[in-house]
Enzyme design. Sequence first.
Site, mmCIF file in Angstrom:
data_model
loop_
_atom_site.group_PDB
_atom_site.id
_atom_site.type_symbol
_atom_site.label_atom_id
_atom_site.label_comp_id
_atom_site.label_asym_id
_atom_site.label_seq_id
_atom_site.Cartn_x
_atom_site.Cartn_y
_atom_site.Cartn_z
ATOM 1 N N CYS A 151 -0.914 16.678 -14.417
ATOM 2 C CA CYS A 151 -2.238 16.666 -13.781
ATOM 3 C C CYS A 151 -2.500 15.403 -12.975
ATOM 4 O O CYS A 151 -3.032 15.468 -11.863
ATOM 5 C CB CYS A 151 -3.322 16.848 -14.845
ATOM 6 S SG CYS A 151 -3.103 15.824 -16.311
ATOM 7 N N HIS A 196 -9.954 13.499 -14.352
ATOM 8 C CA HIS A 196 -9.176 12.259 -14.322
ATOM 9 C C HIS A 196 -9.582 11.422 -13.107
ATOM 10 O O HIS A 196 -9.856 11.970 -12.034
ATOM 11 C CB HIS A 196 -7.676 12.556 -14.207
ATOM 12 C CG HIS A 196 -7.068 13.159 -15.435
ATOM 13 N ND1 HIS A 196 -7.729 13.277 -16.636
ATOM 14 C CD2 HIS A 196 -5.814 13.669 -15.637
ATOM 15 C CE1 HIS A 196 -6.903 13.844 -17.526
ATOM 16 N NE2 HIS A 196 -5.747 14.084 -16.946
#
Length: 340
Positions: free
Chosen positions: A132, A245
């Site tokens: 990711c 994130h």
Amino acid sequence: MAKKYDVAVVGATGAVGEVILSILAQRKFPIGNIYALASERSVGKPVAFGNRCLEVQDLATFDFSQVQIGLFSPGASVSDIYAPLAAEKSCVVIDNTSRFRYEDDIPLVVPEVNPHAIADYKNQGIIANPNCSTIQMLVALKPIHDAVGIERINVATYQAVSGTGKEAIDELDAQTRAIMVGAPLNCSVYPKQIAFNALPHIDIFQDNGYTKEEMKMVWETHKIMGDDSIRVNPTAVRISVKFGHSEAVHLELKKPMTAAQAREVLAKAPGIVVMDERRDGGYPTAATDADGTDPVFVGRIREDISHPKGLNMWIVSDNVRKGAALNSVQIAEFLIEKHI
């Protein structure tokens, strides 16, 4: 009538599997039959697919010759067993685990960066979905690299607990409640308290002192960009955010690029939203912008005052959507458009 495809979602009861099902419905993927698969203990559980409910079936007994595409997110050890079995039945596997990412003949794909690599699915019938943190970084950096070239990437990631899984979200919630009432804390998922904290440790430590999460960003950047000369220096940090994130990225470029030029290049690139105003709140954050959305957001774009060809930026994206489920579905969309 448009062609339809039969699809299996493996790991359908997990955080990523649930979002894969949601995104397939949202994006109106041309599905004929769809199967939600998981381990035996989840058989019979209902999972949502648009306005419908699917009943989870047993992965171990499923016949993959029934489907053309398998979207896998069950954990690396499970993919290790079942992805090759599915591929043998002519099901193209798009695997979201780490199991196949570093095999030379299996493509590792971010559709905005290297969609041409999807054609290599024919090697083993498997396409790997990257980590990711790598996905969102490379979506933002590919336009810069194409324009002026990147020599070196220094990156510090600030990663949400959902990257670990549902149990980590539960631990963050439990620790937060405990702190608020002065109760003892339980740490079972992470080695130290995660609530109201930052842990400079994701995945296992390697012999060179970096963690595996950090080394994934090095290996995957080279493979996806097709350029081993790019030097990558990562630090991966887990923070007490549920979804999304964030990354502080410092680039050393082959040719100078101004912040204004970078904004212009990024604004034209697919999958990116530039949010870069030099005012209070004029930048993206995980909780207010990335959580539950699809783009990669880029802000705090500025020239590096310490380096003549340096550029700094802040990159934020939803790790479960673009960092996993959405990227997998986008690969599937390219696959049906151009390859199967």
